[in-house]
Design an enzyme around this catalytic site. Structure first.
Site, PDB file in Angstrom:
ATOM      1  CE  LYS A   1      -2.061  -0.785   3.644  1.00  0.00           C
ATOM      2  NZ  LYS A   1      -1.324  -2.509   4.355  1.00  0.00           N
TER       3      LYS A   1
ATOM      4  NE  ARG B   1       7.245  -3.658   5.678  1.00  0.00           N
ATOM      5  CZ  ARG B   1       6.217  -2.706   5.545  1.00  0.00           C
ATOM      6  NH1 ARG B   1       4.909  -2.662   5.164  1.00  0.00           N
ATOM      7  NH2 ARG B   1       4.992  -2.515   7.038  1.00  0.00           N
TER       8      ARG B   1
ATOM      9  NE  ARG C   1       6.313  -0.396  10.391  1.00  0.00           N
ATOM     10  CZ  ARG C   1       5.044  -0.294   9.068  1.00  0.00           C
ATOM     11  NH1 ARG C   1       5.218   0.167   7.876  1.00  0.00           N
ATOM     12  NH2 ARG C   1       4.079  -1.020  10.310  1.00  0.00           N
TER      13      ARG C   1
ATOM     14  NE  ARG D   1      -4.360  -1.191   9.778  1.00  0.00           N
ATOM     15  CZ  ARG D   1      -3.390  -0.465   9.649  1.00  0.00           C
ATOM     16  NH1 ARG D   1      -3.479   0.655   8.765  1.00  0.00           N
ATOM     17  NH2 ARG D   1      -2.190  -0.955   9.383  1.00  0.00           N
TER      18      ARG D   1
ATOM     19  NE  ARG E   1       2.352  -5.042  10.960  1.00  0.00           N
ATOM     20  CZ  ARG E   1       3.463  -5.040  10.591  1.00  0.00           C
ATOM     21  NH1 ARG E   1       4.858  -5.717  11.410  1.00  0.00           N
ATOM     22  NH2 ARG E   1       3.232  -3.876   9.830  1.00  0.00           N
TER      23      ARG E   1
HETATM   24  P1  AMP Z   1       1.271   0.041   9.591  1.00  0.00           P
HETATM   25  O1  AMP Z   1       1.554   1.600   8.416  1.00  0.00           O
HETATM   26  O2  AMP Z   1       0.018   1.189   8.349  1.00  0.00           O
HETATM   27  O3  AMP Z   1       1.304  -0.944   8.918  1.00  0.00           O
HETATM   28  O4  AMP Z   1       0.503   0.073  10.434  1.00  0.00           O
HETATM   29  C1  AMP Z   1       1.475  -0.043  11.942  1.00  0.00           C
HETATM   30  C2  AMP Z   1       0.409  -0.035  12.849  1.00  0.00           C
HETATM   31  O5  AMP Z   1      -0.148   1.910  13.157  1.00  0.00           O
HETATM   32  C3  AMP Z   1      -0.465  -0.562  13.146  1.00  0.00           C
HETATM   33  O6  AMP Z   1       0.470  -2.230  13.314  1.00  0.00           O
HETATM   34  C4  AMP Z   1      -1.335  -0.102  13.312  1.00  0.00           C
HETATM   35  O7  AMP Z   1      -1.058  -0.828  15.089  1.00  0.00           O
HETATM   36  C5  AMP Z   1      -0.869   1.427  13.893  1.00  0.00           C
HETATM   37  N1  AMP Z   1      -2.724   1.649  12.668  1.00  0.00           N
HETATM   38  C6  AMP Z   1      -2.209   2.316  11.623  1.00  0.00           C
HETATM   39  N2  AMP Z   1      -2.818   2.688  11.065  1.00  0.00           N
HETATM   40  C7  AMP Z   1      -4.301   2.470  11.547  1.00  0.00           C
HETATM   41  C8  AMP Z   1      -5.438   2.788  11.750  1.00  0.00           C
HETATM   42  N3  AMP Z   1      -6.308   3.382  10.896  1.00  0.00           N
HETATM   43  N4  AMP Z   1      -6.519   1.730  12.513  1.00  0.00           N
HETATM   44  C9  AMP Z   1      -5.405   1.543  14.043  1.00  0.00           C
HETATM   45  N5  AMP Z   1      -4.378   1.811  13.919  1.00  0.00           N
HETATM   46  C10 AMP Z   1      -3.638   2.395  12.535  1.00  0.00           C
END
Ligand code: AMP
Length: 189
Positions: free
Chosen positions: A14, A128, A134, A89, A146
């Protein structure tokens, strides 16, 4: 406005694809994960709160996430549109986003789902981790959590947009260029 939700499990691509789409279509990229990480780096109160959830691979509570998203949208004056990456989400977030966009006379144009098999996701996230720095990529248990959170809490959001006739699936396996071309087509059609 052209408002696209780019949907898919962790590791689907994404973030990478969003970078291309914003350039091609002149949109604003809103990645909730990136915004949380910037807050963690800046040691803000929001960052401190988000970190405790993110480090475990759990979702940050809806209310916090929704309020943050709204304030990010409002920072942009007359945008052409947004790519929502990693948001919504949960179904509650999707409902809140619809209501919020309606309140500013806008709506989601399409949700595009990047579809990638689970084994491939695990492999991509493992790779990654070597470059992303991260903490949530570095631990196999957090990666699995996740993926589980995605299946249980996030996957139903697809049905929310399907019911509105707004969901399009895109095959997320292939070269980055191939997938970008599929996304352009899915958005333009
Ligand atoms: P991402 O960078 O999209 O993989 O998000 C990393 C982490 O950020 C996720 O595992 C969640 O802990 C938090 N996070 C990101 N977007 C959301 C969302 N829309 N709702 C809740 N937690 C989020």
């Amino acid at each position: 406005m052209l408002n696209i939700v780019l949907f898919g499990p962790p590791g689907a691509g994404k973030g990478t694809q969003s970078e291309r789409l914003i350039e091609h279509f002149g949109l604003v990229h809103l990645s909730t994960g990136d915004i949380f990480r910037a807050n963690i780096k800046g040691e803000t109160e929001l960052g401190l709160l988000a970190k405790s959830y993110m480090d475990q691979g759990n979702l940050v509570p809806d209310e916090v996430t929704i309020n943050m998203l709204k304030s990010e949208v409002m920072k942009h004056e007359s945008p052409k549109g947004f790519i929502f990456d990693g948001f919504p989400r949960t179904t509650a977030q999707a409902e809140a986003l619809d209501a919020f966009l309606a309140s500013i006379n806008s709506s989601i144009t399409k949700m595009i789902g990047l579809e990638v098999a689970e084994d491939e996701l695990r492999e991509r996230l493992r790779k990654r981790a070597e470059v992303s720095g991260r903490p949530d990529d570095a631990n196999p248990e957090v990666i699995q959590n996740r993926i589980n959170v995605y299946k249980n809490e996030t996957a139903p959001v697809k049905g929310f947009y399907e019911a509105q006739g707004k969901y399009t699936a895109v095959n997320g396996i292939g070269s980055i260029d191939e997938i970008t071309a599929r996304l352009y087509k899915a958005i333009e059609e």
